[in-house]
Motif scaffolding. Structure first.
Motif, PDB file in Angstrom:
ATOM      1  N   GLY A  76       0.700  -1.187   0.027  1.00 27.00           N
ATOM      2  CA  GLY A  76       0.036   0.054   0.097  1.00 27.00           C
ATOM      3  C   GLY A  76       0.713   1.294  -0.088  1.00 27.00           C
ATOM      4  N   ALA A  77       0.383   2.258  -0.548  1.00 34.88           N
ATOM      5  CA  ALA A  77       0.684   3.652  -0.532  1.00 34.88           C
ATOM      6  C   ALA A  77      -0.445   4.841  -0.109  1.00 34.88           C
ATOM      7  N   VAL A  78      -0.031   5.863   0.345  1.00 35.30           N
ATOM      8  CA  VAL A  78      -1.243   6.578   0.839  1.00 35.30           C
ATOM      9  C   VAL A  78      -0.741   8.033   0.542  1.00 35.30           C
TER      10      VAL A  78
ATOM     11  N   ASP B  94      -1.246  10.212   3.047  1.00 34.18           N
ATOM     12  CA  ASP B  94      -0.854  11.005   4.362  1.00 34.18           C
ATOM     13  C   ASP B  94      -0.818   9.638   5.254  1.00 34.18           C
ATOM     14  N   LYS B  95      -0.268   9.839   6.370  1.00 36.14           N
ATOM     15  CA  LYS B  95       0.163   8.710   7.551  1.00 36.14           C
ATOM     16  C   LYS B  95      -1.207   8.587   8.264  1.00 36.14           C
TER      17      LYS B  95
ATOM     18  N   ILE C 200      -2.524   5.332   6.731  1.00 37.39           N
ATOM     19  CA  ILE C 200      -1.993   4.220   6.918  1.00 37.39           C
ATOM     20  C   ILE C 200      -2.892   3.562   8.339  1.00 37.39           C
TER      21      ILE C 200
ATOM     22  N   PHE D 263       2.429  -1.755   4.276  1.00 40.11           N
ATOM     23  CA  PHE D 263       2.676  -0.264   4.225  1.00 40.11           C
ATOM     24  C   PHE D 263       4.219   0.016   4.188  1.00 40.11           C
ATOM     25  N   GLY D 264       5.022  -0.802   3.587  1.00 39.59           N
ATOM     26  CA  GLY D 264       6.501  -0.589   3.506  1.00 39.59           C
ATOM     27  C   GLY D 264       6.971  -0.976   4.637  1.00 39.59           C
TER      28      GLY D 264
ATOM     29  N   ILE E 117       5.839   4.831  -7.584  1.00 38.67           N
ATOM     30  CA  ILE E 117       4.807   4.363  -8.291  1.00 38.67           C
ATOM     31  C   ILE E 117       4.687   5.029  -9.641  1.00 38.67           C
TER      32      ILE E 117
ATOM     33  N   GLY F  47       0.009   5.750  -9.686  1.00 39.72           N
ATOM     34  CA  GLY F  47       1.016   6.783  -8.660  1.00 39.72           C
ATOM     35  C   GLY F  47       0.514   8.246  -8.792  1.00 39.72           C
TER      36      GLY F  47
ATOM     37  N   LEU G 270      -2.995   9.198  -7.371  1.00 36.91           N
ATOM     38  CA  LEU G 270      -2.761   9.073  -5.784  1.00 36.91           C
ATOM     39  C   LEU G 270      -1.997  10.374  -5.683  1.00 36.91           C
ATOM     40  N   GLY G 271      -0.991  10.536  -6.132  1.00 40.03           N
ATOM     41  CA  GLY G 271      -0.224  11.725  -5.758  1.00 40.03           C
ATOM     42  C   GLY G 271      -0.980  13.178  -5.821  1.00 40.03           C
TER      43      GLY G 271
END
Lengths: 256, 256, 256, 256
Positions: free
Chosen positions: D135-137, D139-140, D143, D153-154, D162, D167, D170-171
Motif C-alpha cells: 500500500g501507499a497513501v 497521508d500517514k 495508514i 505499508f512498506g 509508483i 501513482g 494518488l499523488g
C-alpha cells in the motif's frame, strides 16, 4: 518560454528583401549570412528564442552565457533595404521547425518583406571540386527571373525535398504570397564541417541578385574567424544535425 | 497538469538573492542547496510542479506518496534575504527545461530578485583530487565583482556550454536584466554518484559571497543523511541524467 | 504553424459523402483516392497543413517547392456530392494523428457530411494473389447495409486494431454520430511499395457503393503516372511508415 | 482532439468513493476494476479520450471500431456511492500521464469525491506464490485507518516510486486534499500477462474497505472472459508497457 521574437529596435524598411542563413550541412547558409552581416556592417534589430532549441547556454568570451538564438540584422540600400537572419541553431524537433519558420514569416511579413532568399548546403556525399548552386523556388516565374544566373533549377540536378528551415521558410513564404528562392551550395555533407567554398559559390550568386559590391576574397579569412566561434558550438551543431539526420533515409541526400 | 508554482506562503522579501541547486552531475547543486536550507533553517514557501518531470510519485516515510517537485525556501538576512530552490528533479524533456526555467524566472522576478546564483557539477570524466569551481556569468561586470574569489572564469578551464537548468536559468536571468552567476564544482561525472567534495568547494565560495558563517565541517554528515533520501530517488536521477546525456556528444563533458 | 485547413473555395454540398485515402501501407488508400479525383475530374477546395508532418518541402516540377499537405476535392453527383481527401502525408507523431483526424472531422461536419469512408491497406506480410477487402464500421447497422458487397467484416479475417488516420477518422466519425466504413485492401506490406491490385480491389467496392461508372481498366496507367510523383516523396513515405511502424509489435500486422 | 471527458449521464452522487484500475503490470488494476463493474452491475456515465493514447481504434465484435478510451462507472450504495474508472489504455507519453491524471482528478472533484483508491500490480520479477498487497497513501493518517487490513505499508516491502496513473492519481489526489490509497498486488511482472491471483488479493482488501459482499470465487471465470477482450488489445498493452518500461532502470521493479 515559447518561440518568440524580441525586437531590439523598431525599424521602418524600404522594400526589404529577406535573406536567411542558419546552421546546417557545411554551415553554408550560416557562413554566407555571416559574411553579409560582417561586410555590410549590418545592425542587429531583433532576436528569436525558442524552446525548440537545445536546452543549454553558450559561453562567449569564455564565461559569459547566452541562450541559443537567431538574430535579425538590417542595412539600408539604395533602392531597397536588406534583412538577414542568422543564428546559433535550428529547431531540434520536427514541430519546432514549423513553429520557428512560422514565427519568422509572421515577423518579416510585418516588416513588409515580399522577397525571400534562403541559403543552405546540399550534401553530395562525395568531394565536390567546383560546387554548383542548386535552386528551388516558390513559383515558376521566379525561375524565369533568375534564369540567367548560374543556378541549377533541377535541369541537371534533381532533388526531391528540402529539409529544415531553408525548405520550410521557402515553402511557407509562397503560402504568404511572397516570392521565394532557395540557394543551395554543393558540399560533401559528412562529416559535419564548414565548407567555405560552397558558401562562396552561393555568395557569388547572391551579390549579383542584390547588386552588391563585396570583396569575396576576404571570405576565407572571415570563415576562419567564424570557425572559432562555430567550433565552440560544435556540440549544438552535431546534435542538431543528428536530429535532422534522423529524418532522412540513407540514400537521400540531405539538404540543410 | 501544467508547469505551475503553488505558493504556500506569501512573502515580502528584502533585496532577495536567488540560489538554485537542482539534481544533476554529482548532485553538486542539490547537495549544496540542501545544506543551505538545513543550516540556515530556511522555510519552504512555494512548490513547482511540472508535466515535464517523470510520471511517478516518490514514497517518503515508506508509504506516503508525493509527486515530483521543486521547492522554494527563504530566510531573512541582515542586509538581504535569501531564496533557495532545490528539488527532486529537472525536466526530462528539452522543451520542459525552457518551460520550467521560464516559470522559475517569472516567479523570482515577482519576488524582486535581481541576483541569481545557480550551482551545478562539471563532469571531468576522471578523478579530481582538489575540485576547482568554474564560473559563468550573465555579463563581464559580474566576473569583475567576483574576480577575487577562487572561481575559474574560463582562463584555465574553458567550457563551451552549460546544459539544463543551471545553464538556462543563468542565461534567461540575463535576458531579464538580472545579474547571474553559475558555480560549477569539478567532479568525476560518471558513474552518477553524489560528490560531497565538489559541493563543499562550491559552498566555500557561496558562503563568502553571501557573507555567511556556516560550519561546513558538518557537510559530510548532512550529505550522508541526504544520501538516504537521494538513493530512494535513484531511478529518477538516472533516468533524468540519461535523458540529458542524450544531448551531448561523447567528447563533450557534461555540465549539470 | 499549427494544424489548420485553408479553404480555397466555399462550397455548399448536397448530402456529401466523405472518402479518405492517405499515404500508407501499399499506398492503397492514396492510389484509390487519386484515381477518383482524376476520373471524376474533382476540384480542389481546401488544403490541410500541420506541424505534425515532416519538416520539409517537396519540389514539384523539379524546382517549385510546396509544403506537405492534404487536399480536399469535391464533385457534384446526381443525388449526392462527393468529397475526397488525399495528400502527401500522415502525421509522424502519435498526438498528431489525433489532432489531424480531429481537424478533418470538424471540417467535414461543417460541410454536412453524415457518411464517411476511409480507405487503406492491410499488410498480410506475404504475397496476396487475389486481394480481399476487409471492412470495419462505426456501428453494426453499417455492416448490414453493405452486407451484400464482397467485404470481409471479420468473419474470416479478424483484425484487432486499425492504426493511423484510416482508423482514427473512422472511430472519431462514430463519436460525431456519422456512419463510417473503413475499406482495407490486402497487400504484402513490406517492403513499402505501391500496390495497384489492392487499390483496384478497394475501388471495385467503392464504385458500387457510390453507384459510379468508372473505367477501372485505366487504373494501372494512372498508378504509373502517380508513381512518378510518389517516388519523389519516397523519403516522406518511408519515414512516415517507419514512425508508424514503431507502434506495432512484430507479430501484429500493420493496417494503414 | 485533446484529453477530454464526455459525460453520458449527469449524476448526483452520495459521498462517492473513487476506485481506479487501468491496464498495467499483470493487468491487476484493470481486472479488479472490471470485476467490480461486472459484479456490482455498475452503469457507465462518462468516457475519457486522449491524444496521449496510441493513435488507433480497437475492433470490437470483429468489425465495430472504437477509439481507445477510459470509462467511468457508478453504482448506488447504502451509505455511499461508488465510482470506478477502468479502460483500454494509459498514456503512452510522459506528459500525457500528467494531463490525463489531472483530467481525472478535476472530474472526480466535481463529483464530490473525497476518497480515492488506485489499484495496480507490483512486479516482483519472480514467481509469487501468495501475493501480498502493498500500500501507499497520501497521508500517514490513511495508514492508521487501514492499519488492521493486510496491507504492507512498506514495513517489510519498501518501494521507492509508483510509475504511471496509479501513482500520479494518488499523488495528485493528495494535493487536492483528498484521502488517497494505492493498492498494489504482487505479480511476476514480465512477460506481460494477466494475473488473476494478484487481482484477487487486491479485491479481497477492497471488498473489506467498501464493506461489500461479492462472490470472489467467480473471479477466475470473469478473468477468462476479460482475457478474450484483453488479448484483442495486446498490441496496445505491450506498446504501452514498453513505453512505460523505458522509464525505469533495470534493477528497479516496475509498479503499474
Amino acid at each position: 518560454m515559447k518561440t518568440h521574437i524580441k525586437v531590439l529596435e523598431k525599424v521602418r524598411l524600404k522594400k526589404p528583401i529577406f535573406i536567411q542563413g542558419l546552421p546546417g550541412i557545411g554551415n553554408v547558409g550560416r557562413v554566407a549570412a555571416g559574411y553579409l552581416v560582417s561586410e555590410l556592417k549590418m545592425k542587429k534589430f531583433a532576436e528569436l528564442y525558442s524552446q525548440h532549441f537545445l536546452p543549454l547556454v553558450l559561453l562567449h568570451d569564455d564565461a559569459v552565457a547566452s541562450p541559443l538564438r537567431c538574430e535579425f540584422y538590417y542595412c539600408r540600400g539604395k533602392s531597397r533595404d536588406i534583412v538577414v537572419l542568422t543564428g546559433d541553431s535550428q529547431s531540434v524537433t520536427s514541430e519546432g521547425h514549423y513553429e520557428i519558420s512560422g514565427a519568422i514569416l509572421d515577423f518579416i511579413e510585418g516588416l513588409g518583406v515580399k522577397e525571400v532568399i534562403t541559403m543552405g548546403g546540399f550534401a553530395e556525399g562525395k568531394e565536390v571540386s567546383v560546387p554548383r548552386v542548386i535552386g528551388a523556388v516558390t513559383d515558376k516565374s521566379v525561375i524565369k527571373k533568375y534564369g540567367k544566373m548560374s543556378i541549377d533549377f533541377g535541369r541537371e540536378h534533381q532533388i526531391g525535398t528540402i529539409v529544415g528551415a531553408s525548405g520550410l521558410v521557402l515553402g511557407l513564404s509562397g503560402m504568404k504570397g511572397m516570392e521565394g528562392l532557395c540557394l543551395m551550395g554543393e558540399t560533401v555533407g559528412l562529416p559535419v564541417m564548414t565548407d567555405p567554398k560552397a558558401a562562396d559559390a552561393v555568395l557569388h550568386i547572391l551579390v549579383k541578385i542584390l547588386n552588391l559590391k563585396l570583396d569575396l576574397s576576404k571570405l576565407e579569412k572571415i570563415v576562419m574567424e567564424m570557425e572559432e566561434k562555430i567550433s565552440r558550438t560544435d556540440e549544438v551543431h552535431k546534435k542538431m544535425m543528428a536530429e535532422m539526420g534522423k529524418q532522412k533515409e540513407e540514400n537521400v541526400r540531405y539538404i540543410g
